[in-house]
Design an enzyme around this catalytic site. Sequence first.
Site, PDB file in Angstrom:
ATOM      1  N   HIS A 184      -4.450  -4.233   0.327  1.00  0.00           N
ATOM      2  CA  HIS A 184      -4.212  -4.787   1.662  1.00  0.00           C
ATOM      3  C   HIS A 184      -4.687  -6.239   1.734  1.00  0.00           C
ATOM      4  CE1 HIS A 184      -2.744  -1.377   4.008  1.00  0.00           C
ATOM      5  NE2 HIS A 184      -3.598  -0.603   3.368  1.00  0.00           N
ATOM      6  N   GLU A 209      -3.591  -8.491   3.437  1.00  0.00           N
ATOM      7  CA  GLU A 209      -3.433  -8.992   4.804  1.00  0.00           C
ATOM      8  C   GLU A 209      -4.612  -8.645   5.705  1.00  0.00           C
ATOM      9  OE1 GLU A 209      -2.214  -4.735   5.355  1.00  0.00           O
ATOM     10  OE2 GLU A 209      -2.165  -6.217   3.747  1.00  0.00           O
ATOM     11  N   CYS A 232       0.822  -1.212   0.000  1.00  0.00           N
ATOM     12  CA  CYS A 232       0.000   0.000   0.000  1.00  0.00           C
ATOM     13  C   CYS A 232       0.858   1.267   0.000  1.00  0.00           C
ATOM     14  CB  CYS A 232      -0.991  -0.032   1.150  1.00  0.00           C
ATOM     15  SG  CYS A 232      -2.372   1.127   0.901  1.00  0.00           S
ATOM     16  N   LYS A 287     -10.962   8.939  -1.252  1.00  0.00           N
ATOM     17  CA  LYS A 287     -10.307   7.735  -0.773  1.00  0.00           C
ATOM     18  C   LYS A 287     -10.900   6.501  -1.440  1.00  0.00           C
ATOM     19  CE  LYS A 287      -9.116   5.209   3.460  1.00  0.00           C
ATOM     20  NZ  LYS A 287      -9.243   5.165   4.944  1.00  0.00           N
ATOM     21  N   SER A 305      -7.535   0.417   0.668  1.00  0.00           N
ATOM     22  CA  SER A 305      -7.868   1.512   1.580  1.00  0.00           C
ATOM     23  C   SER A 305      -6.761   2.548   1.436  1.00  0.00           C
ATOM     24  CB  SER A 305      -7.962   0.997   3.024  1.00  0.00           C
ATOM     25  OG  SER A 305      -8.230   2.050   3.923  1.00  0.00           O
ATOM     26  N   ARG A 348     -14.247   4.335  12.463  1.00  0.00           N
ATOM     27  CA  ARG A 348     -13.307   5.346  12.971  1.00  0.00           C
ATOM     28  C   ARG A 348     -13.508   6.680  12.273  1.00  0.00           C
ATOM     29  NH1 ARG A 348      -7.740   4.343  10.599  1.00  0.00           N
ATOM     30  NH2 ARG A 348      -8.924   5.255   8.865  1.00  0.00           N
TER      31      ARG A 348
END
Length: 313
Positions: free
Chosen positions: A235, A237, A142, A163, A192, A249
């Site tokens: 991502h 993972e 990333c 985003k 992300s 968040r």
Amino acid sequence: MPIRIPDQLPASDVLRTENIFVMSETRAASQEIRPLRVLILNLMPKKIETETQFLRLLSNSPLQVNVELLRIDNRPSKNTPTEHLDTFYRQFEMVKGKNFDGLIITGAPLGLVQFEDVIYWDHLKTIMEWAKDHVTSTLYVCWAAQAGLKLLYDLPKKTRKEKLSGVYHHQIHNPFHPILRGFDDTFLAPHSRYADFSPHFLEEHTDLDILATSDVAGVYLATTKDKRNVFVTGHPEYDSHTLHNEYIRDLGEGMEPAIPVNYYPNNNPDNPPIASWRSHGHLLFLNWLNYCVYQQTPYDLDHFSEDAFTKDD
């Protein structure tokens, strides 16, 4: 074969509950094969969560892997206990005299920060330069992929207006490349990020092998010709709830984030998300360990040199 990590690392208990073979340091010492040595530079704020995610993927291999954790500096962390960092993480000064088979540089929440404004930018450049002479293959994830492209190709930072968040379809472009072996023609992976990775831009300004792209997310997977640098812009993972936690968040911080794409059933955040990328993540890391690390690395890491690398796929 298992991964070898300190017995008291929190990830150890988590992985064992998932029936993942984690070898104690005592038992590993009795093995007569040379294990792979992999260093993880963890730039994410929640280090325990991130290290567990990467260790989970590294464990799904017939190769024994010894993992060391590296921190970028000794600044106090807001999200990780100091005792954990002091116990399980190395400073760069402690590892710079060693050679490693693999290096993973994680993402970081710095998508809207210019490189020169990143507080540890100079130190990160030092580590990336060091890796050229001390690491067989480096995996940039990333934000680290964008940082690596800046260092290796002097590419300017490209930022999206909004985003990118969600799980996107990708297409492979060279099914015979070793790191793509076993991949489906199309696969899902989460993103992300604010960073923009245009296929046309990378083709025009680099000599990278672009191996997988998305019509929406752009380049997902690319490597240098010698496989010593591997760039993953998403991502793989991530746990099933990581995108959800980021979404909640951002809502809590008064932002107006878009609902992550193709993530919640019926696009409803009240529904538990489904991890549709798990098998892809395991296969990607298995292939990286096998074809970019194990089959490329010299048997004797003390005699690390460019000439030691095999050139065969």
